[in-house]
Scaffold this active site. Structure first.
Site, PDB file in Angstrom:
ATOM      1  N   ASP A  32      15.431  33.898  30.602  1.00 60.45           N
ATOM      2  CA  ASP A  32      15.801  35.315  30.654  1.00 60.45           C
ATOM      3  C   ASP A  32      14.791  36.112  31.474  1.00 60.45           C
ATOM      4  OD1 ASP A  32      17.360  37.498  30.146  1.00 60.45           O
ATOM      5  OD2 ASP A  32      16.749  37.764  28.061  1.00 60.45           O
ATOM      6  N   ARG A  36      15.075  41.591  35.696  1.00 57.63           N
ATOM      7  CA  ARG A  36      13.889  42.455  35.639  1.00 57.63           C
ATOM      8  C   ARG A  36      12.838  42.043  36.660  1.00 57.63           C
ATOM      9  NH1 ARG A  36      13.663  41.912  29.291  1.00 57.63           N
ATOM     10  NH2 ARG A  36      15.421  40.542  29.792  1.00 57.63           N
ATOM     11  N   HIS A  49      17.699  35.607  40.381  1.00 59.14           N
ATOM     12  CA  HIS A  49      18.346  34.369  39.935  1.00 59.14           C
ATOM     13  C   HIS A  49      17.924  33.189  40.814  1.00 59.14           C
ATOM     14  CE1 HIS A  49      20.526  36.500  36.968  1.00 59.14           C
ATOM     15  NE2 HIS A  49      21.326  37.143  37.804  1.00 59.14           N
ATOM     16  N   LEU A 143      14.710  11.646  31.212  1.00 57.12           N
ATOM     17  CA  LEU A 143      14.935  12.968  30.618  1.00 57.12           C
ATOM     18  C   LEU A 143      16.434  13.300  30.544  1.00 57.12           C
ATOM     19  CD1 LEU A 143      13.532  15.791  29.815  1.00 57.12           C
ATOM     20  CD2 LEU A 143      14.065  16.453  32.166  1.00 57.12           C
ATOM     21  N   SER A 204      21.147  34.988  21.310  1.00 54.96           N
ATOM     22  CA  SER A 204      22.268  35.267  22.219  1.00 54.96           C
ATOM     23  C   SER A 204      23.288  34.115  22.245  1.00 54.96           C
ATOM     24  CB  SER A 204      21.767  35.573  23.633  1.00 54.96           C
ATOM     25  OG  SER A 204      20.877  36.658  23.629  1.00 54.96           O
TER      26      SER A 204
HETATM   27  C1  IPE Z   1      21.173  34.888  27.532  1.00 53.15           C
HETATM   28  O1  IPE Z   1      20.606  35.877  28.307  1.00 53.15           O
HETATM   29  C2  IPE Z   1      22.036  34.008  28.372  1.00 53.15           C
HETATM   30  C3  IPE Z   1      21.331  33.178  29.349  1.00 53.15           C
HETATM   31  C4  IPE Z   1      20.048  33.065  29.453  1.00 53.15           C
HETATM   32  C5  IPE Z   1      22.186  32.407  30.215  1.00 53.15           C
HETATM   33  P1  IPE Z   1      21.269  37.343  28.440  1.00 53.15           P
HETATM   34  O2  IPE Z   1      20.342  38.129  29.264  1.00 53.15           O
HETATM   35  O3  IPE Z   1      22.660  37.219  28.890  1.00 53.15           O
HETATM   36  O4  IPE Z   1      21.255  37.797  26.907  1.00 53.15           O
HETATM   37  P2  IPE Z   1      21.353  39.241  26.244  1.00 53.15           P
HETATM   38  O5  IPE Z   1      22.602  39.858  26.760  1.00 53.15           O
HETATM   39  O6  IPE Z   1      20.145  39.996  26.659  1.00 53.15           O
HETATM   40  O7  IPE Z   1      21.375  38.960  24.783  1.00 53.15           O
HETATM   41  C1  IPE Z   2      18.752  35.361  33.578  1.00 49.89           C
HETATM   42  O1  IPE Z   2      18.165  36.590  33.408  1.00 49.89           O
HETATM   43  C2  IPE Z   2      19.753  35.011  32.553  1.00 49.89           C
HETATM   44  C3  IPE Z   2      21.073  34.659  33.100  1.00 49.89           C
HETATM   45  C4  IPE Z   2      22.161  35.107  32.564  1.00 49.89           C
HETATM   46  C5  IPE Z   2      21.167  33.777  34.247  1.00 49.89           C
HETATM   47  P1  IPE Z   2      18.958  37.972  33.342  1.00 49.89           P
HETATM   48  O2  IPE Z   2      19.921  38.064  34.476  1.00 49.89           O
HETATM   49  O3  IPE Z   2      19.539  38.135  31.997  1.00 49.89           O
HETATM   50  O4  IPE Z   2      17.760  38.971  33.565  1.00 49.89           O
HETATM   51  P2  IPE Z   2      17.509  40.346  32.839  1.00 49.89           P
HETATM   52  O5  IPE Z   2      17.572  40.074  31.360  1.00 49.89           O
HETATM   53  O6  IPE Z   2      18.588  41.290  33.289  1.00 49.89           O
HETATM   54  O7  IPE Z   2      16.142  40.764  33.287  1.00 49.89           O
HETATM   55 MG    MG Z   3      18.863  38.917  30.270  1.00 58.50          MG
END
Ligand code: IPE
Ligand code: IPE
Ligand code: MG
Length: 249
Positions: A32, A36, A49, A143, A204
């Site tokens: 995550d 940001r 990404h 792995l 999540s």
């Molecule tokens: C959870 O991250 C899903 C993945 C990492 C793929 P999100 O950024 O989508 O989760 P929320 O919406 O903050 O809970």
């Molecule tokens: C990656 O981070 C999670 C995926 C869904 C690929 P985010 O895209 O959720 O990044 P933030 O939370 O908006 O920073």
């Molecule tokens: Mg996120």
């Protein structure tokens, strides 16, 4: 030329402050903070990404090097369809690029790649790519790299229970073991630790069934910055935990 990942000796693992005897067998990783990370740099979210993809590659290599047996990464949740279509497309294009380009390297390193999630909603092209990657690496013994795509923990449980019911399994035979044998990670140990980056402290909808006794480690590090230092520090935190499994120790 594909890259061959190093395999660290016990001494090399200890030199990083990690205890080889306490190494988790299975690590879950909620990647995550890509958005940001990009925003901080005034870059489009897609750039985050892309940088996150590099961090994911590092995690695969490092997990192999330190002797983790299975790594499950959360790449796209069932809820992520709610994002703008441009971002969804960009995410799938990046995943397609990764599976197309890196499958030789994963295979050469004996990695077994498994996609967990409902592939039914993906484009035939994406599904084909993922199925080819799984088929190619299915007999590998190194792995286990589970990639959660269009994955939702609740949907996974519903899918498992439905498959038992469709087979005519009687109510009294719908046991924890029976459900465990039908979830996407059937046959694999449950994650010992689930790491989430970017300071969020929630699941999540990730590995709900499997997380029953997982330890959780949260780090403020944004996923594209999640490298050796951050991964090692999360593993150290996990190694310092006492896992009781309900017992009195
Ligand atoms: C959870 O991250 C899903 C993945 C990492 C793929 P999100 O950024 O989508 O989760 P929320 O919406 O903050 O809970
Ligand atoms: C990656 O981070 C999670 C995926 C869904 C690929 P985010 O895209 O959720 O990044 P933030 O939370 O908006 O920073
Ligand atoms: Mg996120």
């Amino acid at each position: 030329m594909v890259k061959i990942y190093p395999r660290f000796t016990e001494a090399e693992i200890k030199a990083r402050g990690l205890n080889p005897a306490a190494m988790p067998q299975h690590v879950g990783l909620i990647m995550d903070g890509n958005g940001r990370w990009a925003k901080k740099r005034l870059m489009p979210r897609t750039a985050g990404h892309r940088a996150g993809m590099e961090a994911m590659k590092f995690c695969v290599r490092f997990s192999h090097s330190i002797g983790v047996k299975a790594l499950t990464v959360y790449a796209f949740s069932t809820e992520n369809w709610k994002r703008p279509i441009t971002e969804v497309d960009a995410l799938f294009n990046l995943l397609a690029e990764y599976f197309y380009r890196d499958i030789d390297e994963l295979h050469a390193n004996n990695v077994k790649m498994i996609v967990i999630g409902d592939l039914g909603r993906l484009s035939p092209k994406m599904r084909g790519l993922l199925e080819t990657a799984m088929e190619r690496t299915k007999n590998n013994t190194g792995l286990v790299f589970n990639v959660a795509i269009n994955y939702g923990g609740r949907a996974e449980i519903v899918h498992a229970v439905r498959s038992l019911v469709e087979e005519g399994v009687k109510a009294e035979d719908i046991t924890e073991e029976a459900i465990s044998s039908r979830i996407y990670t059937a046959g694999q140990p449950d994650p010992d630790v689930i790491i989430r980056t970017a300071g969020e402290e929630r699941l999540s909808n990730f590995l709900l069934w499997q997380a029953a006794y997982s330890e959780f480690v949260f780090t403020p590090v944004l996923f594209p910055d999640f490298g050796e230092e951050a991964y090692t520090s999360c593993l150290k935190e996990y190694m310092g935990r006492t896992r009781r499994f309900g017992k009195v120790l």
